[in-house]
Write an enzyme that holds these catalytic residues in place. Structure first.
Site, PDB file in Angstrom:
ATOM      1  N   ASP A   1      23.800  38.062  76.222  1.00  0.00           N
ATOM      2  CA  ASP A   1      23.446  36.679  76.587  1.00  0.00           C
ATOM      3  C   ASP A   1      24.484  35.763  75.951  1.00  0.00           C
ATOM      4  OD1 ASP A   1      21.952  34.436  77.516  1.00  0.00           O
ATOM      5  OD2 ASP A   1      21.013  34.222  75.556  1.00  0.00           O
ATOM      6  N   SER A   2      24.449  34.501  76.363  1.00  0.00           N
ATOM      7  CA  SER A   2      25.353  33.521  75.761  1.00  0.00           C
ATOM      8  C   SER A   2      25.008  33.274  74.289  1.00  0.00           C
ATOM      9  CB  SER A   2      25.250  32.200  76.519  1.00  0.00           C
ATOM     10  OG  SER A   2      23.913  31.743  76.488  1.00  0.00           O
TER      11      SER A   2
ATOM     12  N   HIS B   1      16.463  31.646  77.218  1.00  0.00           N
ATOM     13  CA  HIS B   1      16.123  30.896  76.004  1.00  0.00           C
ATOM     14  C   HIS B   1      14.712  30.290  76.099  1.00  0.00           C
ATOM     15  CE1 HIS B   1      20.385  31.042  74.931  1.00  0.00           C
ATOM     16  NE2 HIS B   1      20.156  30.356  73.825  1.00  0.00           N
TER      17      HIS B   1
END
Ligand code: DGL
Length: 269
Positions: free
Chosen positions: A10-11, A187
């Protein structure tokens, strides 16, 4: 092949919501997580940059010798869905599993989608939902402030800034009488306390992370890729920058022991 780890990226730390679900579903599997905390957030970047980051993140996991990759990032899954086509291992994003779960959950066919700016601009979730059922009414809202709030650790449902931001983004969706809301960014489940409190019980929240972990579990089983050695269950975390919030959120999601196992890497290595 079977005994190699599952790779998840993920980022930042949103993809940990997928790791949490994977550990629950497949406690015997080894997992390697990469959170690109040095370059988060991805959601406001150009599609070209997001595609390049997705390739780099996936290649980093391949170098960790993984057997399967989950792009646990709504933005990458929406904007760079073809990243997997170039890889030698199976690759799964979060859009299709979340759309499928929402289609099963909705009763009135009115589905809200929240995600990053890039995710909403791509139209990926509404395309996927209309392919499942052309009569669905899909309402999408970009929520660019949510990722920075999570990455800053402002995640308590009682936090006044969070409550105000949730109201500002989501009130228009409630006006449309949605009964299902896709948390289209991994998120966002970390904010589900505040989002759920604002939406009330009549709106079912669909976590893209939960849906993709369920789908990946099914696929690993179908492909005969589940581990057969009993010594598994290790989780390794790699991040491109060690931030305080990564520690805070990993502590909340996994407890101190797991959170302590993280290594800082440069994505160029
Ligand atoms: N977890 C990422 C997603 O699912 C956050 C994107 C970002 O870095 O902006 O979209």
């Amino acid at each position: 092949m079977k005994n190699k780890p599952i790779g998840v990226f993920d980022s930042g730390l949103g993809g940990l919501t997928v790791v949490r679900e994977l550990i629950r579903a497949l406690p015997g599997e080894d997992i390697v997580y990469f959170g690109d905390t040095g370059r988060v957030p991805y959601g406001g970047r150009s599609f070209e940059t997001i595609e390049r980051y997705a390739r780099e993140d996936a290649n980093f996991l391949l170098r960790q010798n993984v057997k399967y990759i989950i792009a646990a990032c709504g933005t990458v899954s929406s904007v760079a869905p073809h990243t997997g086509a170039l890889l030698p291992v199976p690759y799964k994003g979060v859009v299709a599993p979340a759309a499928k779960a929402a289609a099963l959950a909705t009763k009135n066919g009115k589905i809200g989608v929240i995600g990053t700016q890039a995710t909403i601009s791509s139209g990926a979730y509404s395309r996927e939902l209309s392919q499942i059922d052309g009569s669905f009414q899909v309402f999408e809202v970009a929520c660019p402030l949510f990722v920075p709030l999570v990455e800053s650790g402002w995640i308590e449902p009682s936090d006044p800034v969070l409550k105000l931001t949730v109201r500002r983004y989501i009130a228009s969706l409630l006006d449309k009488t949605i009964d299902t809301l896709i948390l289209g960014c991994t998120h966002y489940p970390i904010l589900s306390g505040a989002i759920g409190a604002f939406c009330g019980e009549s709106v079912k929240l669909i976590s893209s992370g939960h849906a993709s972990a369920t789908e990946a579990t099914r696929e690993l089983c179908e492909l005969g890729l589940l581990r057969d050695e009993r010594t598994g269950g290790k989780v390794r975390f790699y991040v491109s920058d060690i931030t305080a919030s990564f520690s805070d959120v990993t502590n909340i999601l996994f407890g101190g022991d797991l959170a302590a196992q993280r290594t800082l890497v440069s994505i160029d290595d």
